[in-house]
Design a protein around this motif. Structure first.
Motif, short mmCIF file in Angstrom:
data_model
loop_
_atom_site.label_atom_id
_atom_site.label_comp_id
_atom_site.label_asym_id
_atom_site.label_seq_id
_atom_site.Cartn_x
_atom_site.Cartn_y
_atom_site.Cartn_z
N MET A 1 0.59 -1.21 -0.02
CA MET A 1 -0.01 -0.07 -0.08
C MET A 1 0.87 1.38 -0.22
O MET A 1 0.58 2.19 -0.63
CB MET A 1 -0.82 -0.09 1.11
N ALA A 2 1.97 1.10 0.87
CA ALA A 2 2.91 2.32 0.85
C ALA A 2 3.54 2.82 -0.60
O ALA A 2 3.75 4.00 -0.91
CB ALA A 2 3.98 2.10 2.03
N SER A 3 3.82 1.53 -1.28
CA SER A 3 4.53 1.88 -2.62
C SER A 3 3.65 1.75 -3.79
O SER A 3 4.06 1.88 -4.92
CB SER A 3 5.51 0.83 -2.68
N GLY A 4 2.27 1.74 -3.48
CA GLY A 4 1.30 1.68 -4.62
C GLY A 4 0.87 0.40 -5.52
O GLY A 4 0.85 0.57 -6.45
N LEU B 1 3.93 3.13 7.76
CA LEU B 1 2.84 3.57 8.52
C LEU B 1 2.75 5.13 8.36
O LEU B 1 1.57 5.65 8.08
CB LEU B 1 2.81 3.27 10.04
N ALA B 2 3.82 5.57 8.41
CA ALA B 2 3.79 7.14 8.45
C ALA B 2 3.32 7.82 6.92
O ALA B 2 2.71 8.46 6.80
CB ALA B 2 5.28 7.73 8.73
N LEU B 3 3.83 6.95 5.93
CA LEU B 3 3.35 7.13 4.61
C LEU B 3 1.93 6.99 4.43
O LEU B 3 1.23 7.95 3.90
CB LEU B 3 4.19 6.19 3.42
N LEU B 4 1.23 6.01 4.99
CA LEU B 4 -0.01 5.77 4.98
C LEU B 4 -0.80 6.92 5.59
O LEU B 4 -1.64 7.52 5.08
CB LEU B 4 -0.58 4.44 5.45
N VAL B 5 -0.24 7.18 6.67
CA VAL B 5 -0.81 8.43 7.21
C VAL B 5 -0.77 9.65 6.62
O VAL B 5 -1.67 10.47 6.50
CB VAL B 5 -0.09 8.74 8.96
N TYR C 1 -0.96 9.84 3.55
CA TYR C 1 -1.91 9.95 2.64
C TYR C 1 -3.22 10.21 2.95
O TYR C 1 -4.05 10.06 2.13
CB TYR C 1 -1.76 8.55 1.74
N GLY C 2 -3.26 10.36 4.23
CA GLY C 2 -4.67 10.70 4.85
C GLY C 2 -5.38 9.47 5.13
O GLY C 2 -6.63 9.81 5.59
N ASN C 3 -4.77 8.44 5.45
CA ASN C 3 -5.58 7.13 6.00
C ASN C 3 -5.18 7.12 7.55
O ASN C 3 -4.45 7.80 8.12
CB ASN C 3 -4.76 5.83 5.58
N ARG C 4 -6.27 6.34 8.07
CA ARG C 4 -6.38 6.33 9.52
C ARG C 4 -5.72 4.92 10.11
O ARG C 4 -6.23 4.05 9.56
CB ARG C 4 -7.84 6.58 10.29
N VAL C 5 -4.73 5.10 10.78
CA VAL C 5 -4.03 3.95 11.32
C VAL C 5 -4.45 3.77 12.93
O VAL C 5 -4.36 4.54 13.52
CB VAL C 5 -2.59 3.90 11.35
N VAL C 6 -5.07 2.51 13.28
CA VAL C 6 -5.52 2.18 14.42
C VAL C 6 -4.37 1.32 14.82
O VAL C 6 -4.19 0.34 14.45
CB VAL C 6 -6.69 1.13 14.47
N PRO C 7 -3.49 1.93 16.05
CA PRO C 7 -2.39 1.22 16.19
C PRO C 7 -2.45 -0.08 16.77
O PRO C 7 -3.52 -0.42 17.59
CB PRO C 7 -1.68 2.22 17.37
N ALA C 8 -1.37 -0.94 16.60
CA ALA C 8 -1.50 -2.34 17.10
C ALA C 8 -1.21 -2.18 19.00
O ALA C 8 -0.68 -1.14 18.99
CB ALA C 8 -0.25 -3.12 16.50
N GLY D 1 2.54 22.34 3.58
CA GLY D 1 2.60 21.70 2.44
C GLY D 1 2.61 20.10 2.90
O GLY D 1 2.26 19.25 2.04
N HIS D 2 2.86 19.54 4.14
CA HIS D 2 2.41 18.35 4.32
C HIS D 2 1.20 17.86 4.69
O HIS D 2 0.27 18.52 4.77
CB HIS D 2 3.42 17.98 6.00
N ASN D 3 0.89 16.44 4.43
CA ASN D 3 -0.34 15.83 4.77
C ASN D 3 -0.53 15.65 6.15
O ASN D 3 -1.60 15.38 6.48
CB ASN D 3 -0.54 14.63 3.89
N THR D 4 0.45 15.73 6.94
CA THR D 4 0.47 15.52 8.44
C THR D 4 0.66 16.88 9.46
O THR D 4 1.20 17.74 8.63
CB THR D 4 1.59 14.37 8.73
N ASN D 5 0.27 16.65 10.47
CA ASN D 5 0.55 17.74 11.43
C ASN D 5 0.55 17.39 12.80
O ASN D 5 0.00 16.47 13.13
CB ASN D 5 -0.51 18.75 11.27
N GLN D 6 1.39 18.12 13.29
CA GLN D 6 1.41 17.72 14.89
C GLN D 6 1.04 19.03 15.78
O GLN D 6 1.72 20.19 15.71
CB GLN D 6 2.88 17.30 15.21
#
Ligand code: CTP
Length: 397
Positions: free
Chosen positions: A95-98, A135-139, A141-148, A358-363
């Motif tokens: 998924m991370a690499s398409g 996982l950071a890449l998936l995040v 891209y706007g996906n939500r990760v439910v952590p293990a 510019g990032h798709n993520t934020n903190q």
């Protein structure tokens, strides 16, 4: 609880797949319409017959069936949410690499609905830098990760890597849908993006803001039932969401006017735009030609929109500002909260990798006027928007 919600469940090759049988049952019992897509490897862990019996739909596994093409686009468009649980390390990397060599991956790549993933793997794989990176890449891209979560693993080791429990995943989906209309009846002003201050007909002073954070906020709050007035700076892509109207502006003065016109009718205003602090005193009518000597442009201050709204605010209105800082973050954020009479300031520091322009993520860290302060981890801008709106909801309810 989930009556009529369309939930697409993806299952990959992991021992945790047995838990997804329980999840499918819980979802169907709550009234959701559930369809299941699995990878070929998942067939070794769960039986399609069990899943199709529980979900009351044929389980999708093949990209090509009896020489016919399987419509993955339809699946990802049909769903309100696509939850991949468990997500194996292998599918995560693809998924991370398409990559797209099975139906589940093709569905992921063409999905237009929110995608959530619940990884499951051995503890050492979970903490491996490649997994963290993917996982950071998936995040991003706007996906939500439910952590293990931590616990006993299939390997016999104890550590992090267990898929979230089906009951927890079910509850998260219930929360996701039930939150929906918590801002029903509210009118909300949101600003997003940069402003461009012209120097001459071809040049301007601007900044790197993409407007993604403001757009994510506008989208999320509209989704929760608010009527949203988005004032967007140049280059901001306006989302098409029910209940959202967008006004496009270029300059700080135009943004100021659009905000002032709307603010008296608003319950809440979120000022996420990166408004230029200075504008040219004189805008040349013709293109400024290059000369041997240097060029000095005289600038004057723009009007501070947030500060003006803070001055006009009634005690029925709630005002949220942003602070983007590179140093002394907390001090500056608290100072902005006070000086602009805001009810809350959302701080993002450019020191955090993956946060800011510019990032798709934020903190972010939130400071409110009651003296509370909450810091969040790095997340997709959509997830950050949900956190900010949850926080506002707690404050105004
Ligand atoms: N803001 C505004 N109008 C301006 C400048 C800023 O409404 N002319 C708002 C922004 O939308 C944000 C908040 O004020 O919500 C803080 O913006 P920021 O640029 O961090 O702070 P400034 O007040 O401009 O101060 P400085 O640039 O010195 O940090």
């Amino acid at each position: 609880m989930l009556q009529g919600k369309k939930i697409l469940v993806g299952i990959t090759g992991s021992i945790a797949a047995y838990k997804t049988i329980t999840l499918v049952r819980l979802l169907v019992k709550s009234g959701a319409e559930v369809r299941v897509v699995i990878t070929p490897a998942a067939k070794d862990f769960v039986s399609p017959l069990t899943l199709s019996t529980l979900s009351r739909h044929e389980v999708e596994v093949d990209l090509f069936k009896d020489a016919a093409w399987s419509n993955h686009v339809m699946l990802g468009r049909w769903a309100d949410v696509f939850l991949i649980a468990p997500l194996s390390c292998n599918t995560l990397a693809k998924m991370a690499s398409g990559q797209c060599n099975n139906l589940l991956l093709a569905t992921y790549l063409s999905a237009t609905c929110p995608v959530w993933v619940a990884p499951a793997m051995d503890a050492d794989m979970w903490t491996h830098p490649t997994t963290r990176h993917n996982l950071a890449l998936l995040v991003s891209y706007g996906n939500r990760v439910v952590p293990a979560v931590a616990g006993e693993l299939a390997s016999g080791l104890v550590g992090e890597g267990r898929m979230a429990e089906p009951e927890d995943l079910h509850q998260m989906l219930v929360d996701h849908f039930s939150n929906n209309k918590s801002f029903s009846g509210k009118k909300v002003l949101v600003t997003a993006g940069p402003t461009y201050e012209p120097i001459d007909p071809v040049r301007f002073i601007g900044n790197h803001s993409s407007g993604k954070m403001g757009v994510a906020l506008a989208q999320e709050i509209a989704r929760r039932g608010a009527k949203v007035f988005l004032v967007a700076g140049p280059g901001v892509q306006g989302p098409t969401v029910e209940g959202l109207t967008i006004t496009h502006v270029n300059t700080a003065a135009e943004m100021y006017q659009a905000c002032l016109d709307n603010f008296p009718h608003m319950d809440l205003a979120i000022m996420a735009a990166a408004v230029a602090d200075y504008t040219a005193v004189q805008v040349a009518d013709e293109k400024i030609k290059k000369k041997e000597a240097g060029l000095t442009i005289e600038l004057q201050k723009t009007k501070d929109i947030l500060k003006e709204l803070g001055r006009l605010k009634t005690n029925k209105q709630f005002l949220v500002g942003f602070a983007l800082e590179t140093n002394n973050e907390e001090t500056f954020a608290k100072e902005k909260l006070r000086a602009k009479n805001a009810d809350m300031i959302v701080l993002n520091s450019l020191k955090h990798a993956g946060a800011g322009f510019g990032h798709n993520t934020n903190q972010v860290t939130i400071f409110d006027k009651d003296g509370q302060q909450v810091s969040y981890p790095l997340k997709s801008k959509e997830a950050v928007a949900a956190d900010i709106i949850d926080y506002i909801h707690e404050k105004i309810k």
